[in-house]
Design a protein around this motif. Structure first.
Motif, PDB file in Angstrom:
ATOM      1  N   VAL A  20       0.861  -1.183   0.000  1.00  0.00           N
ATOM      2  CA  VAL A  20       0.000   0.000   0.000  1.00  0.00           C
ATOM      3  C   VAL A  20       0.897   1.232   0.000  1.00  0.00           C
ATOM      4  O   VAL A  20       1.837   1.318   0.796  1.00  0.00           O
ATOM      5  CB  VAL A  20      -0.912  -0.008   1.247  1.00  0.00           C
ATOM      6  N   PHE A  42      -0.023  -1.818  -4.968  1.00  0.00           N
ATOM      7  CA  PHE A  42       0.838  -2.366  -6.014  1.00  0.00           C
ATOM      8  C   PHE A  42       1.383  -3.700  -5.525  1.00  0.00           C
ATOM      9  O   PHE A  42       1.229  -4.048  -4.350  1.00  0.00           O
ATOM     10  CB  PHE A  42       1.977  -1.389  -6.375  1.00  0.00           C
ATOM     11  N   GLU A  69      11.800   1.986   3.354  1.00  0.00           N
ATOM     12  CA  GLU A  69      10.451   2.306   3.832  1.00  0.00           C
ATOM     13  C   GLU A  69      10.089   1.227   4.835  1.00  0.00           C
ATOM     14  O   GLU A  69       9.830   0.082   4.456  1.00  0.00           O
ATOM     15  CB  GLU A  69       9.434   2.286   2.674  1.00  0.00           C
ATOM     16  N   GLU A  71       7.680  -0.777   7.237  1.00  0.00           N
ATOM     17  CA  GLU A  71       6.229  -0.966   7.192  1.00  0.00           C
ATOM     18  C   GLU A  71       5.793  -2.130   8.081  1.00  0.00           C
ATOM     19  O   GLU A  71       6.559  -3.061   8.323  1.00  0.00           O
ATOM     20  CB  GLU A  71       5.781  -1.250   5.746  1.00  0.00           C
ATOM     21  N   ASP A 100       9.986  -2.062   2.645  1.00  0.00           N
ATOM     22  CA  ASP A 100       9.556  -1.979   1.246  1.00  0.00           C
ATOM     23  C   ASP A 100      10.620  -1.171   0.502  1.00  0.00           C
ATOM     24  O   ASP A 100      10.459   0.025   0.257  1.00  0.00           O
ATOM     25  CB  ASP A 100       8.178  -1.307   1.176  1.00  0.00           C
ATOM     26  N   LYS A 121      10.258  -1.606  -7.465  1.00  0.00           N
ATOM     27  CA  LYS A 121       9.843  -2.277  -6.238  1.00  0.00           C
ATOM     28  C   LYS A 121      10.237  -3.748  -6.194  1.00  0.00           C
ATOM     29  O   LYS A 121      10.098  -4.382  -5.155  1.00  0.00           O
ATOM     30  CB  LYS A 121       8.315  -2.194  -6.109  1.00  0.00           C
TER      31      LYS A 121
HETATM   32 MG   LIG Z   1       5.987   1.399   0.765  1.00  0.00          MG
END
Ligand SMILES: [Mg+2]
Ligand SMILES: [Mg+2]
Ligand SMILES: [Mg+2]
Lengths: 235, 235
Positions: A20, A42, A69, A71, A100, A121
Protein backbone atom coordinates in the motif's frame (compact mmCIF):
# COMPACT_ATOMS: atom_id res chain seq x y z
CA UNK A 1 0.54 -22.04 11.62
CA UNK A 2 1.09 -19.89 14.69
CA UNK A 3 4.42 -21.41 15.67
CA UNK A 4 6.66 -20.63 12.77
CA UNK A 5 9.21 -17.86 12.55
CA UNK A 6 12.28 -16.73 10.60
CA UNK A 7 13.21 -19.15 7.86
CA UNK A 8 10.05 -21.15 8.30
CA UNK A 9 7.90 -18.13 7.49
CA UNK A 10 9.21 -18.05 3.95
CA UNK A 11 7.75 -21.44 3.21
CA UNK A 12 4.28 -20.47 4.27
CA UNK A 13 4.33 -17.06 2.61
CA UNK A 14 1.80 -17.15 -0.16
CA UNK A 15 1.81 -16.11 -3.73
CA UNK A 16 1.71 -12.39 -3.44
CA UNK A 17 2.79 -9.28 -1.64
CA UNK A 18 0.27 -6.48 -1.91
CA UNK A 19 1.82 -3.20 -0.86
CA UNK A 20 0.00 0.00 0.00
CA UNK A 21 1.41 3.37 -0.96
CA UNK A 22 0.85 6.75 0.69
CA UNK A 23 -0.95 5.39 3.72
CA UNK A 24 0.50 7.95 6.13
CA UNK A 25 -0.24 11.66 5.55
CA UNK A 26 3.25 12.89 6.43
CA UNK A 27 4.91 10.39 4.08
CA UNK A 28 2.60 11.39 1.22
CA UNK A 29 3.56 15.00 1.90
CA UNK A 30 7.33 14.38 2.06
CA UNK A 31 7.26 12.96 -1.48
CA UNK A 32 4.86 15.75 -2.57
CA UNK A 33 2.13 13.26 -3.40
CA UNK A 34 -1.59 13.83 -2.89
CA UNK A 35 -3.28 11.86 -0.09
CA UNK A 36 -5.29 9.12 -1.82
CA UNK A 37 -9.07 8.78 -1.62
CA UNK A 38 -8.88 5.02 -2.01
CA UNK A 39 -6.01 2.74 -0.99
CA UNK A 40 -3.18 2.84 -3.53
CA UNK A 41 -1.95 -0.70 -4.08
CA UNK A 42 0.84 -2.37 -6.01
CA UNK A 43 2.52 -5.77 -6.10
CA UNK A 44 6.01 -6.82 -5.09
CA UNK A 45 7.19 -10.28 -6.17
CA UNK A 46 7.61 -12.79 -3.33
CA UNK A 47 11.05 -13.47 -4.83
CA UNK A 48 12.14 -10.16 -3.27
CA UNK A 49 11.69 -11.47 0.29
CA UNK A 50 14.72 -12.14 2.46
CA UNK A 51 14.88 -13.16 6.10
CA UNK A 52 17.75 -12.71 8.52
CA UNK A 53 20.64 -15.12 8.20
CA UNK A 54 24.33 -15.27 7.53
CA UNK A 55 24.00 -14.96 3.77
CA UNK A 56 21.14 -12.46 3.79
CA UNK A 57 22.26 -9.13 2.44
CA UNK A 58 20.42 -6.33 0.70
CA UNK A 59 21.72 -5.90 -2.83
CA UNK A 60 21.84 -2.37 -4.21
CA UNK A 61 21.75 -2.55 -8.02
CA UNK A 62 23.95 -0.32 -10.14
CA UNK A 63 22.46 3.15 -10.79
CA UNK A 64 19.51 2.57 -8.47
CA UNK A 65 18.87 5.00 -5.61
CA UNK A 66 17.40 2.67 -3.03
CA UNK A 67 15.18 4.13 -0.30
CA UNK A 68 14.14 2.38 2.91
CA UNK A 69 10.45 2.31 3.83
CA UNK A 70 9.71 0.53 7.11
CA UNK A 71 6.23 -0.97 7.19
CA UNK A 72 3.97 -3.21 9.19
CA UNK A 73 3.36 -6.41 7.22
CA UNK A 74 0.10 -8.28 7.69
CA UNK A 75 0.26 -12.06 7.10
CA UNK A 76 -3.02 -13.53 5.88
CA UNK A 77 -4.05 -16.69 7.72
CA UNK A 78 -7.36 -17.45 6.06
CA UNK A 79 -8.18 -17.09 2.38
CA UNK A 80 -11.07 -14.95 1.23
CA UNK A 81 -12.51 -12.62 -1.34
CA UNK A 82 -14.90 -9.71 -0.86
CA UNK A 83 -14.07 -9.74 2.84
CA UNK A 84 -16.14 -7.25 4.82
CA UNK A 85 -14.41 -4.79 7.14
CA UNK A 86 -16.01 -6.24 10.25
CA UNK A 87 -14.76 -9.75 9.46
CA UNK A 88 -11.36 -8.71 8.11
CA UNK A 89 -9.30 -9.22 11.27
CA UNK A 90 -10.36 -12.90 11.35
CA UNK A 91 -8.25 -13.34 8.22
CA UNK A 92 -5.06 -12.08 9.89
CA UNK A 93 -2.60 -14.66 11.21
CA UNK A 94 0.05 -12.24 12.36
CA UNK A 95 2.53 -9.56 11.48
CA UNK A 96 6.08 -8.92 10.38
CA UNK A 97 8.19 -5.80 10.20
CA UNK A 98 9.14 -5.30 6.56
CA UNK A 99 11.24 -2.96 4.50
CA UNK A 100 9.56 -1.98 1.25
CA UNK A 101 12.83 -1.12 -0.48
CA UNK A 102 12.25 1.14 -3.45
CA UNK A 103 14.43 2.33 -6.31
CA UNK A 104 13.28 5.92 -5.94
CA UNK A 105 14.86 7.19 -9.16
CA UNK A 106 13.30 4.34 -11.14
CA UNK A 107 9.94 4.90 -9.47
CA UNK A 108 10.02 8.65 -10.20
CA UNK A 109 10.85 7.95 -13.81
CA UNK A 110 8.03 5.37 -14.05
CA UNK A 111 5.56 7.80 -12.49
CA UNK A 112 6.52 10.56 -14.93
CA UNK A 113 6.03 8.20 -17.89
CA UNK A 114 2.86 6.50 -16.62
CA UNK A 115 4.68 3.16 -16.43
CA UNK A 116 4.34 0.35 -13.86
CA UNK A 117 6.28 0.61 -10.60
CA UNK A 118 7.30 -3.02 -10.86
CA UNK A 119 11.04 -2.70 -11.49
CA UNK A 120 11.53 -0.05 -8.81
CA UNK A 121 9.84 -2.28 -6.24
CA UNK A 122 10.74 -5.75 -7.42
CA UNK A 123 14.48 -6.41 -7.30
CA UNK A 124 15.71 -9.48 -5.44
CA UNK A 125 16.29 -8.68 -1.73
CA UNK A 126 13.98 -5.62 -1.86
CA UNK A 127 11.67 -7.04 0.82
CA UNK A 128 13.59 -7.88 4.01
CA UNK A 129 11.24 -9.12 6.72
CA UNK A 130 11.49 -9.83 10.43
CA UNK A 131 10.45 -12.81 12.46
CA UNK A 132 6.75 -13.42 12.77
CA UNK A 133 4.53 -11.90 15.46
CA UNK A 134 1.32 -13.70 16.36
CA UNK A 135 -1.80 -11.63 15.82
CA UNK A 136 -2.80 -11.62 19.48
CA UNK A 137 0.55 -10.20 20.59
CA UNK A 138 -0.02 -6.63 19.37
CA UNK A 139 -2.62 -4.02 18.61
CA UNK A 140 -1.49 -3.40 15.01
CA UNK A 141 -2.88 0.12 15.03
CA UNK A 142 -0.94 1.15 18.10
CA UNK A 143 2.70 0.18 17.68
CA UNK A 144 5.76 2.20 16.74
CA UNK A 145 7.76 1.32 13.65
CA UNK A 146 11.34 2.46 13.49
CA UNK A 147 14.27 2.24 11.11
CA UNK A 148 17.93 3.13 11.62
CA UNK A 149 20.75 3.38 9.08
CA UNK A 150 24.26 3.00 10.48
CA UNK A 151 22.84 3.49 13.95
CA UNK A 152 21.08 6.74 13.13
CA UNK A 153 17.30 6.95 13.54
CA UNK A 154 15.68 7.64 10.18
CA UNK A 155 12.05 6.66 10.64
CA UNK A 156 9.95 6.42 13.77
CA UNK A 157 6.20 6.53 13.53
CA UNK A 158 3.08 5.11 15.07
CA UNK A 159 0.76 2.85 13.09
CA UNK A 160 -2.06 4.84 14.68
CA UNK A 161 -1.50 7.34 11.86
CA UNK A 162 -2.47 5.00 9.01
CA UNK A 163 -4.99 6.62 6.67
CA UNK A 164 -6.65 3.32 5.76
CA UNK A 165 -6.56 0.85 8.63
CA UNK A 166 -6.04 -2.87 8.22
CA UNK A 167 -9.73 -3.88 7.97
CA UNK A 168 -10.27 -1.37 5.16
CA UNK A 169 -7.16 -2.52 3.35
CA UNK A 170 -8.18 -6.18 3.57
CA UNK A 171 -11.70 -5.37 2.44
CA UNK A 172 -10.54 -3.20 -0.47
CA UNK A 173 -7.84 -5.56 -1.71
CA UNK A 174 -9.98 -8.70 -1.41
CA UNK A 175 -12.71 -7.02 -3.47
CA UNK A 176 -10.21 -6.90 -6.33
CA UNK A 177 -8.02 -9.96 -5.83
CA UNK A 178 -8.72 -12.83 -3.47
CA UNK A 179 -6.33 -13.17 -0.56
CA UNK A 180 -4.68 -16.52 0.04
CA UNK A 181 -3.09 -18.04 3.12
CA UNK A 182 0.40 -16.64 3.55
CA UNK A 183 -0.15 -13.56 1.42
CA UNK A 184 1.56 -10.48 2.81
CA UNK A 185 0.11 -6.98 2.90
CA UNK A 186 2.56 -4.12 3.43
CA UNK A 187 0.57 -1.34 5.02
CA UNK A 188 2.60 1.72 4.03
CA UNK A 189 5.45 3.68 5.55
CA UNK A 190 5.56 6.60 7.96
CA UNK A 191 7.68 9.66 7.06
CA UNK A 192 11.46 9.73 7.04
CA UNK A 193 12.25 7.59 4.00
CA UNK A 194 15.75 8.06 2.67
CA UNK A 195 18.70 6.47 0.89
CA UNK A 196 20.37 3.18 1.74
CA UNK A 197 23.86 2.79 0.27
CA UNK A 198 26.16 -0.18 -0.23
CA UNK A 199 28.22 -0.67 2.94
CA UNK A 200 25.54 0.66 5.24
CA UNK A 201 23.74 -1.34 7.91
CA UNK A 202 20.00 -1.02 8.29
CA UNK A 203 18.01 -1.97 11.37
CA UNK A 204 14.26 -1.88 11.76
CA UNK A 205 11.82 -2.91 14.42
CA UNK A 206 8.56 -2.54 16.17
CA UNK A 207 7.89 -1.47 19.73
CA UNK A 208 4.73 -1.29 21.77
CA UNK A 209 3.58 2.29 22.20
CA UNK A 210 4.12 2.19 25.97
CA UNK A 211 7.60 0.68 25.78
CA UNK A 212 11.14 1.77 24.92
CA UNK A 213 12.17 -1.78 24.13
CA UNK A 214 11.49 -3.35 20.74
CA UNK A 215 9.24 -6.37 20.56
CA UNK A 216 11.02 -7.35 17.37
CA UNK A 217 14.11 -6.13 15.54
CA UNK A 218 16.00 -7.02 12.40
CA UNK A 219 19.35 -6.04 10.96
CA UNK A 220 20.70 -6.26 7.42
CA UNK A 221 23.85 -5.27 5.61
CA UNK A 222 23.59 -3.51 2.25
CA UNK A 223 26.09 -4.43 -0.47
CA UNK A 224 26.56 -3.53 -4.10
CA UNK A 225 24.64 -6.03 -6.25
CA UNK A 226 27.31 -8.22 -7.80
CA UNK A 227 27.68 -8.36 -11.58
CA UNK A 228 24.26 -9.10 -12.82
CA UNK A 229 22.35 -8.64 -16.00
CA UNK A 230 20.38 -5.61 -14.85
CA UNK A 231 20.29 -3.40 -17.91
CA UNK A 232 19.94 0.34 -17.92
CA UNK A 233 20.73 0.79 -21.60
CA UNK A 234 18.61 -0.15 -24.61
CA UNK A 235 19.30 -3.37 -26.51
CA UNK B 1 6.71 -31.76 -14.91
CA UNK B 2 6.09 -32.25 -18.63
CA UNK B 3 2.91 -34.27 -18.29
CA UNK B 4 0.54 -31.95 -16.51
CA UNK B 5 -2.19 -29.90 -18.10
CA UNK B 6 -5.40 -28.06 -17.31
CA UNK B 7 -6.23 -28.04 -13.62
CA UNK B 8 -2.91 -29.61 -12.73
CA UNK B 9 -1.02 -26.65 -14.17
CA UNK B 10 -2.39 -24.36 -11.51
CA UNK B 11 -0.71 -26.33 -8.76
CA UNK B 12 2.72 -26.03 -10.33
CA UNK B 13 2.37 -22.40 -11.36
CA UNK B 14 4.83 -20.46 -9.29
CA UNK B 15 4.64 -17.34 -7.29
CA UNK B 16 4.49 -14.74 -9.96
CA UNK B 17 3.23 -13.69 -13.34
CA UNK B 18 5.54 -11.23 -15.06
CA UNK B 19 3.78 -9.57 -17.97
CA UNK B 20 5.39 -7.63 -20.78
CA UNK B 21 3.71 -4.57 -22.25
CA UNK B 22 4.08 -3.08 -25.73
CA UNK B 23 6.05 -5.98 -27.15
CA UNK B 24 4.49 -5.74 -30.61
CA UNK B 25 4.93 -2.54 -32.64
CA UNK B 26 1.38 -2.44 -34.01
CA UNK B 27 -0.15 -2.88 -30.56
CA UNK B 28 2.01 -0.09 -29.12
CA UNK B 29 0.80 2.11 -31.98
CA UNK B 30 -2.89 1.26 -31.59
CA UNK B 31 -2.83 2.52 -27.99
CA UNK B 32 -0.69 5.52 -29.06
CA UNK B 33 2.20 4.38 -26.88
CA UNK B 34 5.87 4.75 -27.75
CA UNK B 35 7.78 1.56 -28.60
CA UNK B 36 9.95 0.79 -25.54
CA UNK B 37 13.75 0.68 -25.60
CA UNK B 38 13.83 -1.91 -22.82
CA UNK B 39 11.16 -4.48 -22.02
CA UNK B 40 8.26 -2.95 -20.10
CA UNK B 41 7.26 -5.31 -17.31
CA UNK B 42 4.56 -5.48 -14.68
CA UNK B 43 3.12 -8.09 -12.32
CA UNK B 44 -0.24 -9.80 -12.30
CA UNK B 45 -1.20 -11.77 -9.17
CA UNK B 46 -1.37 -15.54 -9.64
CA UNK B 47 -4.79 -15.31 -7.97
CA UNK B 48 -6.06 -13.94 -11.29
CA UNK B 49 -5.43 -17.24 -13.12
CA UNK B 50 -8.34 -19.40 -14.23
CA UNK B 51 -8.33 -22.57 -16.28
CA UNK B 52 -11.16 -24.04 -18.31
CA UNK B 53 -13.87 -25.85 -16.41
CA UNK B 54 -17.56 -25.76 -15.71
CA UNK B 55 -17.33 -23.02 -13.08
CA UNK B 56 -14.67 -20.98 -14.83
CA UNK B 57 -16.06 -17.68 -15.99
CA UNK B 58 -14.48 -14.30 -16.57
CA UNK B 59 -15.90 -11.74 -14.19
CA UNK B 60 -16.32 -8.19 -15.48
CA UNK B 61 -16.34 -5.81 -12.50
CA UNK B 62 -18.74 -2.91 -12.32
CA UNK B 63 -17.53 0.23 -14.16
CA UNK B 64 -14.48 -1.53 -15.58
CA UNK B 65 -13.94 -1.55 -19.35
CA UNK B 66 -12.23 -4.89 -19.80
CA UNK B 67 -10.05 -5.45 -22.86
CA UNK B 68 -8.79 -8.78 -24.14
CA UNK B 69 -5.09 -9.19 -24.89
CA UNK B 70 -4.13 -12.62 -26.21
CA UNK B 71 -0.55 -13.55 -25.39
CA UNK B 72 1.92 -16.39 -25.46
CA UNK B 73 2.69 -17.43 -21.88
CA UNK B 74 6.10 -18.90 -21.08
CA UNK B 75 6.19 -21.35 -18.15
CA UNK B 76 9.53 -21.41 -16.35
CA UNK B 77 10.83 -24.90 -15.67
CA UNK B 78 14.14 -24.15 -14.00
CA UNK B 79 14.84 -21.38 -11.51
CA UNK B 80 17.55 -18.82 -12.13
CA UNK B 81 18.74 -15.28 -11.79
CA UNK B 82 20.94 -13.25 -14.14
CA UNK B 83 20.21 -15.77 -16.87
CA UNK B 84 22.15 -15.08 -20.06
CA UNK B 85 20.30 -14.89 -23.38
CA UNK B 86 22.07 -17.91 -24.78
CA UNK B 87 21.06 -20.10 -21.83
CA UNK B 88 17.57 -18.68 -21.44
CA UNK B 89 15.63 -21.29 -23.40
CA UNK B 90 16.96 -24.01 -21.06
CA UNK B 91 14.80 -22.43 -18.38
CA UNK B 92 11.58 -22.81 -20.37
CA UNK B 93 9.35 -25.80 -19.58
CA UNK B 94 6.56 -24.94 -21.97
CA UNK B 95 3.87 -22.53 -23.03
CA UNK B 96 0.26 -21.58 -22.52
CA UNK B 97 -2.08 -19.29 -24.39
CA UNK B 98 -3.16 -16.58 -21.96
CA UNK B 99 -5.48 -13.62 -21.89
CA UNK B 100 -3.96 -10.63 -20.15
CA UNK B 101 -7.32 -9.08 -19.33
CA UNK B 102 -7.00 -5.38 -18.61
CA UNK B 103 -9.33 -2.77 -17.18
CA UNK B 104 -8.44 -0.24 -19.87
CA UNK B 105 -10.18 2.72 -18.25
CA UNK B 106 -8.49 2.01 -14.92
CA UNK B 107 -5.13 1.57 -16.63
CA UNK B 108 -5.51 4.86 -18.56
CA UNK B 109 -6.39 6.64 -15.35
CA UNK B 110 -3.40 5.09 -13.56
CA UNK B 111 -1.06 6.05 -16.39
CA UNK B 112 -2.29 9.65 -16.36
CA UNK B 113 -1.74 9.87 -12.60
CA UNK B 114 1.60 8.00 -12.52
CA UNK B 115 0.03 5.25 -10.41
CA UNK B 116 0.65 1.47 -10.50
CA UNK B 117 -1.22 -0.62 -13.06
CA UNK B 118 -1.97 -3.25 -10.44
CA UNK B 119 -5.74 -2.87 -10.07
CA UNK B 120 -6.35 -2.69 -13.82
CA UNK B 121 -4.43 -5.93 -14.34
CA UNK B 122 -5.10 -7.81 -11.13
CA UNK B 123 -8.78 -8.66 -10.68
CA UNK B 124 -9.74 -12.26 -10.01
CA UNK B 125 -10.28 -14.15 -13.32
CA UNK B 126 -8.18 -11.62 -15.30
CA UNK B 127 -5.72 -14.29 -16.44
CA UNK B 128 -7.48 -17.17 -18.22
CA UNK B 129 -4.97 -19.70 -19.52
CA UNK B 130 -5.07 -22.70 -21.83
CA UNK B 131 -3.76 -26.20 -21.41
CA UNK B 132 -0.02 -26.58 -21.33
CA UNK B 133 2.16 -27.06 -24.42
CA UNK B 134 5.52 -28.78 -23.99
CA UNK B 135 8.46 -26.64 -25.03
CA UNK B 136 9.56 -28.98 -27.82
CA UNK B 137 6.14 -28.88 -29.50
CA UNK B 138 6.44 -25.38 -30.95
CA UNK B 139 8.80 -22.73 -32.17
CA UNK B 140 7.54 -19.98 -29.86
CA UNK B 141 8.67 -17.25 -32.24
CA UNK B 142 6.75 -18.62 -35.16
CA UNK B 143 3.18 -19.35 -34.09
CA UNK B 144 -0.04 -17.43 -34.65
CA UNK B 145 -2.06 -16.19 -31.69
CA UNK B 146 -5.72 -15.49 -32.23
CA UNK B 147 -8.70 -14.30 -30.22
CA UNK B 148 -12.39 -14.24 -31.10
CA UNK B 149 -15.28 -12.59 -29.28
CA UNK B 150 -18.74 -14.05 -29.99
CA UNK B 151 -17.26 -15.86 -32.95
CA UNK B 152 -15.75 -12.76 -34.53
CA UNK B 153 -11.99 -12.61 -35.06
CA UNK B 154 -10.52 -9.75 -33.04
CA UNK B 155 -6.81 -10.53 -32.85
CA UNK B 156 -4.61 -12.61 -35.10
CA UNK B 157 -0.87 -12.10 -35.07
CA UNK B 158 2.38 -13.95 -35.37
CA UNK B 159 4.79 -14.17 -32.47
CA UNK B 160 7.52 -13.52 -35.05
CA UNK B 161 6.67 -9.83 -34.56
CA UNK B 162 7.74 -9.65 -30.91
CA UNK B 163 10.07 -6.70 -30.30
CA UNK B 164 11.93 -8.46 -27.48
CA UNK B 165 12.09 -12.21 -28.00
CA UNK B 166 11.84 -14.75 -25.21
CA UNK B 167 15.60 -15.07 -24.47
CA UNK B 168 15.88 -11.32 -24.02
CA UNK B 169 12.80 -11.21 -21.84
CA UNK B 170 14.09 -14.01 -19.60
CA UNK B 171 17.51 -12.41 -19.39
CA UNK B 172 16.12 -8.95 -18.61
CA UNK B 173 13.58 -10.10 -16.05
CA UNK B 174 15.94 -12.49 -14.26
CA UNK B 175 18.48 -9.67 -13.90
CA UNK B 176 15.89 -7.87 -11.76
CA UNK B 177 13.95 -10.65 -10.06
CA UNK B 178 14.91 -14.30 -9.94
CA UNK B 179 12.64 -16.65 -11.84
CA UNK B 180 11.23 -19.67 -10.03
CA UNK B 181 9.86 -22.94 -11.30
CA UNK B 182 6.29 -22.44 -12.44
CA UNK B 183 6.55 -18.69 -12.91
CA UNK B 184 4.67 -17.42 -15.92
CA UNK B 185 5.86 -14.76 -18.35
CA UNK B 186 3.23 -13.14 -20.57
CA UNK B 187 5.05 -11.98 -23.66
CA UNK B 188 2.80 -9.19 -24.87
CA UNK B 189 -0.15 -8.92 -27.22
CA UNK B 190 -0.41 -8.32 -30.96
CA UNK B 191 -2.76 -5.60 -32.24
CA UNK B 192 -6.55 -5.81 -32.18
CA UNK B 193 -7.25 -5.47 -28.47
CA UNK B 194 -10.82 -4.50 -27.68
CA UNK B 195 -13.69 -4.72 -25.21
CA UNK B 196 -15.10 -7.86 -23.63
CA UNK B 197 -18.58 -7.43 -22.18
CA UNK B 198 -20.68 -9.50 -19.78
CA UNK B 199 -22.60 -12.08 -21.77
CA UNK B 200 -19.97 -12.43 -24.46
CA UNK B 201 -17.96 -15.55 -25.20
CA UNK B 202 -14.24 -15.32 -25.78
CA UNK B 203 -12.11 -17.90 -27.53
CA UNK B 204 -8.37 -17.82 -27.99
CA UNK B 205 -5.78 -20.16 -29.36
CA UNK B 206 -2.51 -20.81 -31.01
CA UNK B 207 -1.81 -22.32 -34.42
CA UNK B 208 1.39 -23.30 -36.15
CA UNK B 209 2.27 -20.81 -38.86
CA UNK B 210 1.84 -23.40 -41.63
CA UNK B 211 -1.53 -24.65 -40.38
CA UNK B 212 -5.15 -23.51 -40.36
CA UNK B 213 -5.94 -25.74 -37.40
CA UNK B 214 -5.24 -24.63 -33.84
CA UNK B 215 -2.80 -26.63 -31.77
CA UNK B 216 -4.59 -25.39 -28.69
CA UNK B 217 -7.80 -23.48 -28.03
CA UNK B 218 -9.71 -22.22 -25.04
CA UNK B 219 -13.17 -20.77 -24.50
CA UNK B 220 -14.57 -18.70 -21.65
CA UNK B 221 -17.86 -17.00 -20.87
CA UNK B 222 -17.80 -13.44 -19.52
CA UNK B 223 -20.31 -12.52 -16.80
CA UNK B 224 -20.93 -9.48 -14.66
CA UNK B 225 -18.90 -9.80 -11.47
CA UNK B 226 -21.46 -10.58 -8.79
CA UNK B 227 -21.91 -8.20 -5.85
CA UNK B 228 -18.51 -7.75 -4.42
CA UNK B 229 -16.71 -5.14 -2.43
CA UNK B 230 -14.95 -3.48 -5.36
CA UNK B 231 -15.10 0.20 -4.50
CA UNK B 232 -15.03 3.04 -6.97
CA UNK B 233 -15.94 5.74 -4.49
CA UNK B 234 -13.86 7.17 -1.65
CA UNK B 235 -14.39 5.93 1.89
MG1 LIG C 1 5.99 1.40 0.76
MG1 LIG D 1 2.67 -2.72 -10.80
MG1 LIG E 1 -0.65 -7.51 -22.11
Amino acid sequence: YTAYSGKKLITVLGKKIVAVGRNYVKHAEELKNPVPELPLIFLKPTSSIITEGKKSVIEIPDKVEVHHEVELGVVIGKAGRDISEDRAMNHVAGYVVALDLTGRNLQSDAKAKGLPWTVSKGFDTFCPISKYINAEKIDPHNVTLWCKVDGQMRQQGSTSHMIFRIPRLISYISGIMKLEQGDLILTGTPEGVGPLLPGQTIEAGLSLSNSEKSLIEMKYQAVQKPGGMWRTTPY
